[in-house]
Every structure is written in C-alpha cells, then in structure tokens.
Design a protein around this motif. Structure first.
Motif, PDB file in Angstrom:
ATOM      1  N   LEU A   1       0.854  -1.194   0.000  1.00 40.79           N
ATOM      2  CA  LEU A   1       0.000   0.000   0.000  1.00 40.79           C
ATOM      3  C   LEU A   1       0.887   1.241   0.000  1.00 40.79           C
ATOM      4  O   LEU A   1       1.987   1.216   0.568  1.00 40.79           O
ATOM      5  CB  LEU A   1      -0.898  -0.004   1.245  1.00 40.79           C
ATOM      6  N   PRO A   2       0.429   2.314  -0.654  1.00 42.14           N
ATOM      7  CA  PRO A   2       1.252   3.519  -0.685  1.00 42.14           C
ATOM      8  C   PRO A   2       1.302   4.179   0.694  1.00 42.14           C
ATOM      9  O   PRO A   2       0.277   4.588   1.221  1.00 42.14           O
ATOM     10  CB  PRO A   2       0.518   4.428  -1.687  1.00 42.14           C
ATOM     11  N   LYS A   3       2.523   4.228   1.266  1.00 41.79           N
ATOM     12  CA  LYS A   3       2.659   4.797   2.608  1.00 41.79           C
ATOM     13  C   LYS A   3       3.744   5.855   2.636  1.00 41.79           C
ATOM     14  O   LYS A   3       4.709   5.771   1.887  1.00 41.79           O
ATOM     15  CB  LYS A   3       3.060   3.693   3.588  1.00 41.79           C
ATOM     16  N   THR A   4       3.549   6.791   3.536  1.00 44.61           N
ATOM     17  CA  THR A   4       4.613   7.770   3.746  1.00 44.61           C
ATOM     18  C   THR A   4       5.728   7.083   4.532  1.00 44.61           C
ATOM     19  O   THR A   4       5.540   5.981   5.058  1.00 44.61           O
ATOM     20  CB  THR A   4       4.123   8.958   4.585  1.00 44.61           C
ATOM     21  N   ARG A   5       6.857   7.766   4.647  1.00 41.00           N
ATOM     22  CA  ARG A   5       7.966   7.141   5.388  1.00 41.00           C
ATOM     23  C   ARG A   5       7.607   6.921   6.843  1.00 41.00           C
ATOM     24  O   ARG A   5       8.150   6.062   7.508  1.00 41.00           O
ATOM     25  CB  ARG A   5       9.240   7.959   5.229  1.00 41.00           C
ATOM     26  N   SER A   6       6.636   7.697   7.326  1.00 42.65           N
ATOM     27  CA  SER A   6       6.245   7.469   8.721  1.00 42.65           C
ATOM     28  C   SER A   6       5.155   6.395   8.825  1.00 42.65           C
ATOM     29  O   SER A   6       4.616   6.152   9.896  1.00 42.65           O
ATOM     30  CB  SER A   6       5.763   8.777   9.342  1.00 42.65           C
ATOM     31  N   GLY A   7       4.811   5.783   7.687  1.00 41.31           N
ATOM     32  CA  GLY A   7       3.914   4.639   7.749  1.00 41.31           C
ATOM     33  C   GLY A   7       2.436   4.960   7.571  1.00 41.31           C
ATOM     34  O   GLY A   7       1.572   4.105   7.710  1.00 41.31           O
ATOM     35  N   LYS A   8       2.148   6.223   7.226  1.00 36.05           N
ATOM     36  CA  LYS A   8       0.744   6.594   7.066  1.00 36.05           C
ATOM     37  C   LYS A   8       0.279   6.242   5.643  1.00 36.05           C
ATOM     38  O   LYS A   8       0.950   6.584   4.664  1.00 36.05           O
ATOM     39  CB  LYS A   8       0.643   8.114   7.289  1.00 36.05           C
ATOM     40  N   ILE A   9      -0.858   5.567   5.549  1.00 35.87           N
ATOM     41  CA  ILE A   9      -1.380   5.215   4.226  1.00 35.87           C
ATOM     42  C   ILE A   9      -1.879   6.470   3.521  1.00 35.87           C
ATOM     43  O   ILE A   9      -2.623   7.256   4.098  1.00 35.87           O
ATOM     44  CB  ILE A   9      -2.536   4.193   4.339  1.00 35.87           C
ATOM     45  N   MET A  10      -1.460   6.665   2.272  1.00 32.91           N
ATOM     46  CA  MET A  10      -1.914   7.854   1.538  1.00 32.91           C
ATOM     47  C   MET A  10      -3.206   7.540   0.800  1.00 32.91           C
ATOM     48  O   MET A  10      -3.221   7.082  -0.329  1.00 32.91           O
ATOM     49  CB  MET A  10      -0.822   8.356   0.604  1.00 32.91           C
TER      50      MET A  10
ATOM     51  N   ILE B   1      -7.029   6.095  -7.605  1.00 32.17           N
ATOM     52  CA  ILE B   1      -6.955   4.855  -8.382  1.00 32.17           C
ATOM     53  C   ILE B   1      -8.332   4.190  -8.428  1.00 32.17           C
ATOM     54  O   ILE B   1      -8.784   3.718  -9.465  1.00 32.17           O
ATOM     55  CB  ILE B   1      -5.887   3.898  -7.799  1.00 32.17           C
ATOM     56  N   ALA B   2      -9.030   4.206  -7.297  1.00 35.34           N
ATOM     57  CA  ALA B   2     -10.361   3.593  -7.256  1.00 35.34           C
ATOM     58  C   ALA B   2     -11.333   4.338  -8.164  1.00 35.34           C
ATOM     59  O   ALA B   2     -12.262   3.749  -8.714  1.00 35.34           O
ATOM     60  CB  ALA B   2     -10.887   3.589  -5.818  1.00 35.34           C
ATOM     61  N   GLU B   3     -11.091   5.645  -8.321  1.00 40.07           N
ATOM     62  CA  GLU B   3     -11.966   6.434  -9.200  1.00 40.07           C
ATOM     63  C   GLU B   3     -11.551   6.315 -10.657  1.00 40.07           C
ATOM     64  O   GLU B   3     -12.153   6.939 -11.531  1.00 40.07           O
ATOM     65  CB  GLU B   3     -11.907   7.922  -8.796  1.00 40.07           C
ATOM     66  N   ASN B   4     -10.505   5.537 -10.924  1.00 42.84           N
ATOM     67  CA  ASN B   4      -9.960   5.383 -12.271  1.00 42.84           C
ATOM     68  C   ASN B   4      -9.502   6.737 -12.807  1.00 42.84           C
ATOM     69  O   ASN B   4      -9.674   7.054 -13.976  1.00 42.84           O
ATOM     70  CB  ASN B   4     -11.013   4.755 -13.200  1.00 42.84           C
ATOM     71  N   ASP B   5      -8.927   7.525 -11.926  1.00 39.73           N
ATOM     72  CA  ASP B   5      -8.509   8.883 -12.286  1.00 39.73           C
ATOM     73  C   ASP B   5      -7.101   9.077 -11.740  1.00 39.73           C
ATOM     74  O   ASP B   5      -6.880   9.813 -10.816  1.00 39.73           O
ATOM     75  CB  ASP B   5      -9.498   9.882 -11.646  1.00 39.73           C
ATOM     76  N   PHE B   6      -6.162   8.326 -12.361  1.00 37.46           N
ATOM     77  CA  PHE B   6      -4.819   8.312 -11.773  1.00 37.46           C
ATOM     78  C   PHE B   6      -3.857   9.202 -12.547  1.00 37.46           C
ATOM     79  O   PHE B   6      -2.659   9.181 -12.321  1.00 37.46           O
ATOM     80  CB  PHE B   6      -4.289   6.871 -11.715  1.00 37.46           C
ATOM     81  N   GLY B   7      -4.409  10.007 -13.480  1.00 36.11           N
ATOM     82  CA  GLY B   7      -3.541  10.898 -14.250  1.00 36.11           C
ATOM     83  C   GLY B   7      -2.977  12.012 -13.382  1.00 36.11           C
ATOM     84  O   GLY B   7      -1.921  12.560 -13.650  1.00 36.11           O
ATOM     85  N   SER B   8      -3.693  12.338 -12.304  1.00 40.50           N
ATOM     86  CA  SER B   8      -3.290  13.493 -11.496  1.00 40.50           C
ATOM     87  C   SER B   8      -3.096  13.075 -10.051  1.00 40.50           C
ATOM     88  O   SER B   8      -3.823  13.504  -9.172  1.00 40.50           O
ATOM     89  CB  SER B   8      -4.403  14.537 -11.560  1.00 40.50           C
ATOM     90  N   LEU B   9      -2.143  12.209  -9.833  1.00 43.34           N
ATOM     91  CA  LEU B   9      -1.969  11.689  -8.477  1.00 43.34           C
ATOM     92  C   LEU B   9      -1.325  12.690  -7.528  1.00 43.34           C
ATOM     93  O   LEU B   9      -1.299  12.486  -6.329  1.00 43.34           O
ATOM     94  CB  LEU B   9      -1.144  10.407  -8.507  1.00 43.34           C
ATOM     95  N   GLY B  10      -0.812  13.768  -8.094  1.00 39.18           N
ATOM     96  CA  GLY B  10      -0.157  14.756  -7.233  1.00 39.18           C
ATOM     97  C   GLY B  10       1.217  14.264  -6.809  1.00 39.18           C
ATOM     98  O   GLY B  10       1.781  13.350  -7.420  1.00 39.18           O
ATOM     99  N   ASP B  11       1.696  14.856  -5.766  1.00 37.41           N
ATOM    100  CA  ASP B  11       3.052  14.576  -5.316  1.00 37.41           C
ATOM    101  C   ASP B  11       3.127  13.213  -4.643  1.00 37.41           C
ATOM    102  O   ASP B  11       2.470  12.964  -3.637  1.00 37.41           O
ATOM    103  CB  ASP B  11       3.448  15.679  -4.326  1.00 37.41           C
ATOM    104  N   ILE B  12       3.916  12.302  -5.230  1.00 35.48           N
ATOM    105  CA  ILE B  12       4.051  11.004  -4.563  1.00 35.48           C
ATOM    106  C   ILE B  12       5.493  10.790  -4.081  1.00 35.48           C
ATOM    107  O   ILE B  12       5.883   9.697  -3.700  1.00 35.48           O
ATOM    108  CB  ILE B  12       3.598   9.824  -5.466  1.00 35.48           C
ATOM    109  N   SER B  13       6.239  11.901  -4.084  1.00 39.68           N
ATOM    110  CA  SER B  13       7.655  11.758  -3.733  1.00 39.68           C
ATOM    111  C   SER B  13       7.869  11.441  -2.252  1.00 39.68           C
ATOM    112  O   SER B  13       8.921  10.955  -1.868  1.00 39.68           O
ATOM    113  CB  SER B  13       8.410  13.041  -4.101  1.00 39.68           C
TER     114      SER B  13
END
Ligand code: WTA
Length: 654
Positions: free
Chosen positions: A607-616, A623-635
C-alpha cells in the motif's frame, strides 16, 4: 464540471402552490432573520408547538467552546414525547389514521392504525417494558423489521423515559452486540424475522448470536411477526404480543425534563467504532416537528411517506417523531422499491393517495434505470411535494424525479442534514425557495451555515465560497453528546474549527448564496444512503486471518452513489484466489452486515505509505476512481513503485 456550474435551470415555486403554502419567500426571509437575530425569542415562540407539562422559562443555553461544549434547550421545561405524539391528538383526531402499515408481501392486507389504537398499543407495550424491570433512563435496543411494533416500542420507551437505541435490521449479530454493550442495554426488542423483498432476515437468531457476547442479564423481547420457528430461552426470552394482550391499556406518560435523552443512534465517523449519538426530548421533538411541517409544507389531513428505515435517523425524525407530533398520517413500508416489481412505490403512492413522498437519490436512480413505464402506469396526482435525502442528488436523477414522478408540478426539497443534527439544516421550503437541481439551497430557521477554508479554518465572507461546511450556533435538534464519551463529542465536532460545529462535509456556496454539498471530507462514505466509516470495514477485514492489511475507500457508483473499494494485502504465503475474495466478502457481511460488503476487492501486494507509515488514501481514492492521471506529489512515499502496481491492476476501469 463542479456542482452548481451546470447551466442548471432554476425552478421557482409555482404561484398556485405558493398561495396555499405555509411559508412564502417573504415569510422565509422575515422568519429567518428573526431566528438568527433573536434565537431566544424565535425558539421561545416555536417551542410552544409542543405541549409542555411545566413550561420552560430558559430557552437556549449553549456553548460551542472546545472544552466547555454544552447544549441545552428549554432546560427547565418538562414534557413527555409520547404524549405529544399521541395523547394530545386523541380529542381531535382519535379516529384518524396515525400509521399506515404496508407489508412486504403485496398480497397481505394494508393496516390502518388510528391514533386511538396507537395510544392503546403504546400503553400496553410500555406496561410490558415496566413489567420487565425497565426504568427511567434504562436503555432499550430495538432490532426490528419495519413494522408498527417498532414504532410502538420507540414510543413506549419515550412514555416511560427509557432511552431507545434502534439498530438497523441490516446489521449483523456482531454489530448488534457492540451496540447493546456500548449503551449497556437492559432489554433488546426484536422479531422472529424480517421479510424484505420476499427474502427473510433471521433477526431472532442474529439476536441469539449477539447475546452470547453480552451480559446474561439482558432480556430478549420477541415480536412474533412472521411466525417462523425460533429458538427460545426460558427466563430470557419473552413473547411481547402475548404480554401486551394481558397488559393494562393505561400507562400514564412520565413527566421528563426537556434534556432527558430520548434516544441513542449509532453512526459512523472517520475513526474508531460507531458513536452513540444522543438526542434530547424537547429540543429534538420541536425541531423534528417544525421541519416536518415547513420543509414538506405538511397540512392537516395529508398522507406523508418517508421511505427510510426506522433504523436510521431519517426514520426517527420523519416516519415517527416529526409526523406524529404534527398529528399526521405516516406510512410505514416494510418492503423494498423493486419487489414484486419496480412499480411498487408508485402503486403505494396511488393507493394511499400519498401527498408528500420522501426518499433517497439511490432509490430514484435505481427506479430510473427501470424505465418510465413503471411510473407512468400509476395515478400520482395526489403528490404535492417530493423530498430527497442522504447524499447529493445528481441533476439527472433530480430532473427525472421532477418530470416523471412530480409531473413538473411538485416542488422538490433536497434536504441536507445528519444523524447528529436531528432534522434538516439546509433545505428549500417548497412555497418559498426557487430550487436548483443538486443544491440543498438555503438554511432552515435558526441555522447559520458558514464555509471555512479547510486548512486555515478561516471563515470565507464572500458569497461565493468553497471549503468545509460548519455551523456557527446551536439549533434545538442538535445532538447533545456521544453516549458515555463527552470528550469524543467535543473532539469530533468542535476541535477542528474552534467555535464551530464541523459537519464533515465539503461545500460550495454560489453567487446566489445557495449551498451545494459536495460530500464528506473525512473517511466516511455514503453507500446507497447508508453512512459508513472506512475504518470499520478495514478493521473487519484485518480481523480475518488471511489479511495482513487493508485500506478502504469510496468510489463513484452509478446506483449506490458510492461503492466500497477495498485494497487488501494478504499474509505471507496466502494465495489470492477467487474463493478467498468471496470469503472476505462474506466475512464483512458477518462482521458488520450486508450493507458493508465491499463491491471491489483489489489484491495489493503493498500500500502507498509515507515514510512514517501513514497510508496515503488520496492516492488510493484516485486509483479507485480510475482517475490516476493526477496523483499529485508522490515523492514522499516510502516506495513509489507500489503505485504503478496498483494502477496496473486497478479494478474500476469504467
Ligand atoms: C450526506 C442522513 C448532500 C452528507 C440524514 C451528510 C447529503 C451525511 C444530503 C449524513 C443531501 C445527507 N445532500 N449530502 N441532501 N443528506 N447527506 O448521518 O454527507 O446518515 O454528512 O444522515 O449524508 O448521513 P446520516
């Protein structure tokens, strides 16, 4: 397109409707102004719509200050809610129908229960409760089908000052047990089984299973409704209808303080287990009755039908308390909109000559999908006002409702409110407000909505605004506390934005000052008008031995409004099979109830998590909305590669 940006037609109230309406545009403006400039004077006057045993002298005593939140209305007054809903009508309308009961099976007879009969039944039921040792302040859980006995039970509690907590019959044994335990109920009232749409839910056996996890002092009162065989535990189980026959038809209503709790209703939040929302007697009833009268422009003699279940707040306020306090005829329908066919609702409207019809957008969308033949077949000329509640109504559904059900003549009231609010907060008044499809329009009397910037909490003064929806001051129907946890009450509603009640909804205010509620800004989802915390579904999933981790989000669903999308990470070595998917669905049904069953389960190796372990969750939602073109900052993710994996295997490609 954002809500409200559509070239939405405005529908002004029609002149011949306005002439017969309680409130026109000028009256709304004047009353609204008075209600916010002088709440004491306004509510001091409108509180008189109830019969008080000892009249109040103090009207409002409320504070939204974090740490000191308290809400009291009409505090020194005393009354009895059941007497207001029944006894005071006997002289003038004892023979009028109070409740019309429409059974699930269209072959079974419709029952008309008069106010006099309601009085007798409620008194008998109240005496049965007393005989079981139920006293003022004791909690009674009601887990029932949509039958008149559910209303009798609620009113019987109100009569003797017991606090009821209705648990929706769609919750499982575990859901029921948690609620019985949280409120420390002395008694649970249930039925043998609940028929809906030709299928039955075994309520008594669910109750048996629930009671295995409860104190063995909890008594079980059973209404024999279908006559189905059930187990019977001597000494614990009692036959309510039999006891009612032998009980006295007289039970004096108890004098209770205005702030005496009338009921607890559990509802989902963004974290933790469901909260027991506590409502009062005087303030709640005055607000439910007043909104019922004005929002629906209810007039003496009208037949009012709210299609909700009594297990939800809508059923409390607009099947039972509001209509009965106003001496209305209220319809209770046991079945579902599509059984035996998609014309059932309209047939009932025709046969009972329903005047006001109040339902949820999910019902409208489901029936819309069945075509117009079903609705055209029936004579709907009795209808005067149509209502919508539970989620934002999409303009297509609004227009269909307007054209095919209302024939363009019935104002539509899109009512925004919550379990916590007791009654409508934003709503058109049918003789006063021009409606715009998809907007809950303007505040009800005494309600001061504000739009705040989500981050800073700053109040936005300009008419056009977008942010989170808060309320500035109290109204009589507001919840008073969370059962047993006043800190949680303050924390949940008053800590995010100091000095305001935080609704949890986002909204936009347009140039005309109309409100457009856009949906929850927290982790609450709205599935077919049923409110659910994603955290609850997650904790049910992780309780399964095969599941290591789960994250649940909502996604747009054509009929349900939102569907439940679950990302599930399995334990090491567990194989992801179709059987397991089915098993997890079944598991959630048993842990919470059928309404919580995930629509989609996606296997998620990570699952996508921050370094502190929080699920984003923001990413999972996209992704569930099938709208993953604009995921924003995932760095900031600990491992950004999991995102590609989830996108590649996404299950909503619609
Ligand atoms: C949503 C049901 C938009 C909202 C009475 C709210 C709505 C939650 C509307 C409360 C509406 C309810 N337009 N959204 N007309 N009515 N909602 O507690 O998100 O089951 O916060 O109460 O439903 O759901 P609850």
């Amino acid at each position: 397109m954002k809500p409200g940006e559509a070239a939405a037609a405005t529908h002004p109230p029609q002149p011949d409707f306005v002439s017969g309406a309680h409130i026109d545009a000028a009256a709304y403006e004047a009353m609204y102004r008075q209600s916010v400039e002088d709440p004491e004077g306004f509510w001091g006057e409108h509180g008189k719509r109830l019969d008080w045993i000892k009249p109040y002298t103090e009207v409002k005593n409320t504070s939204f200050r974090m740490g000191e939140v308290e809400i009291h209305w009409f505090r020194d007054g005393t009354l009895n809610v059941a007497a207001n809903c029944i006894d005071r009508h006997l002289k003038t309308r004892g023979d009028q129908t109070a409740i019309v009961f429409v059974p699930d099976d269209p072959g079974d007879p419709v029952r008309h229960i008069t106010y006099r009969e309601l009085h007798e039944k409620v008194n008998r039921m109240a005496n049965v409760l007393l005989s079981q040792g139920v006293m003022r302040g004791d909690r009674v859980v009601i887990y029932m089908p949509m039958i008149p006995e559910a209303a009798y039970a609620m009113l019987a509690c109100a009569r003797i000052g017991a606090i009821h907590s209705v648990v929706f019959a769609g919750f499982s044994a575990d859901g029921l047990a948690n609620r019985i335990n949280d409120c420390g109920a002395k008694v649970v009232i249930t039925a043998d089984s609940a028929p809906r749409g030709g299928r039955k839910t075994a309520l008594k056996s669910n109750t048996d299973a629930a009671l295995l996890h409860c104190s063995d002092r909890v008594r079980c009162m059973v209404v024999k409704h279908t006559g189905d065989q059930t187990s019977w535990i001597q000494g614990r189980d009692v036959d309510v209808l039999q006891l009612m026959e032998h009980a006295s038809p007289d039970c004096p209503p108890r004098e209770l303080a205005s702030e005496h709790p009338l009921f607890i209703l559990y509802t989902s939040g963004s974290t933790g287990k469901p909260k027991g929302v506590v409502h009062s007697s005087g303030g709640y009833l005055a607000y439910a009755a007043m909104t019922h009268e004005y929002t629906f422009d209810y007039h003496e003699g009208d037949v009012f039908w709210c299609t909700a279940d009594v297990g939800w707040v809508t059923g409390h306020s607009y099947i039972v308390y509001g209509p009965l306090a106003n001496g209305a005829t209220t319809v209770m329908f046991e079945g579902v909109p599509t059984y035996p066919d998609a014309g059932r609702m309209w047939q009932i409207c025709q046969d009972l000559k329903v005047n006001q019809f109040y339902t949820a957008p999910t019902v409208i969308r489901a029936l819309m999908g069945q075509g117009t033949d079903w609705v055209e077949k029936y004579d709907l000329s009795s209808l005067k006002v149509l209502g919508s509640v539970g989620e934002p109504i999409n303009p297509e559904a609004w227009e269909w409702y307007n054209a095919h059900v209302g024939k363009g003549r019935c104002p539509i009231v899109d009512t925004w409110w919550q379990t916590e609010t007791g009654g409508h907060l934003l709503t058109p008044l049918p003789g006063a407000t021009a409606t715009k499809p998809g907007s809950a329009t303007k505040p009800f009397f005494g309600v001061q909505p504000v739009v705040l910037e989500a981050e800073s909490g700053k109040e936005i003064d300009s008419t056009e605004a977008e942010g989170v929806l808060c309320i500035k001051d109290s109204w009589p129907g507001q919840m008073r506390t969370v059962w047993g946890d006043h800190d949680r009450f303050q924390e949940t509603y008053f800590s995010h934005y100091k000095g305001y009640y935080f609704s949890g909804d986002g909204c936009r205010r347009d140039a005309d000052g109309y409100y457009w509620v856009t949906g929850r800004v927290d982790d609450v989802i709205n599935v077919s008008g049923h409110r659910m915390g994603t955290a609850e579904v997650e904790s049910a999933l992780v309780a399964h031995q095969a599941v290591a981790e789960a994250a649940v989000v909502g996604y747009p669903h054509e009929i349900k409004g939102q569907g439940i999308y679950a990302y599930v990470t399995l334990m090491n070595g567990v194989e992801a099979t179709e059987e397991l998917r089915k098993e997890l669905e079944k598991w959630v049904r048993t842990e919470i109830g059928p309404i919580a069953k995930p629509d989609i389960i996606q296997w998620a190796p990570g699952l996508p998590k921050t370094r502190s372990g929080k699920i984003m969750r923001r990413i999972l939602r996209k992704i569930a909305e099938n709208d993953f073109g604009s995921l924003g900052d995932i760095s900031t993710l600990a491992d950004p590669s999991v995102v590609d994996e989830l996108i590649n295997n996404r299950m909503n490609r619609g």
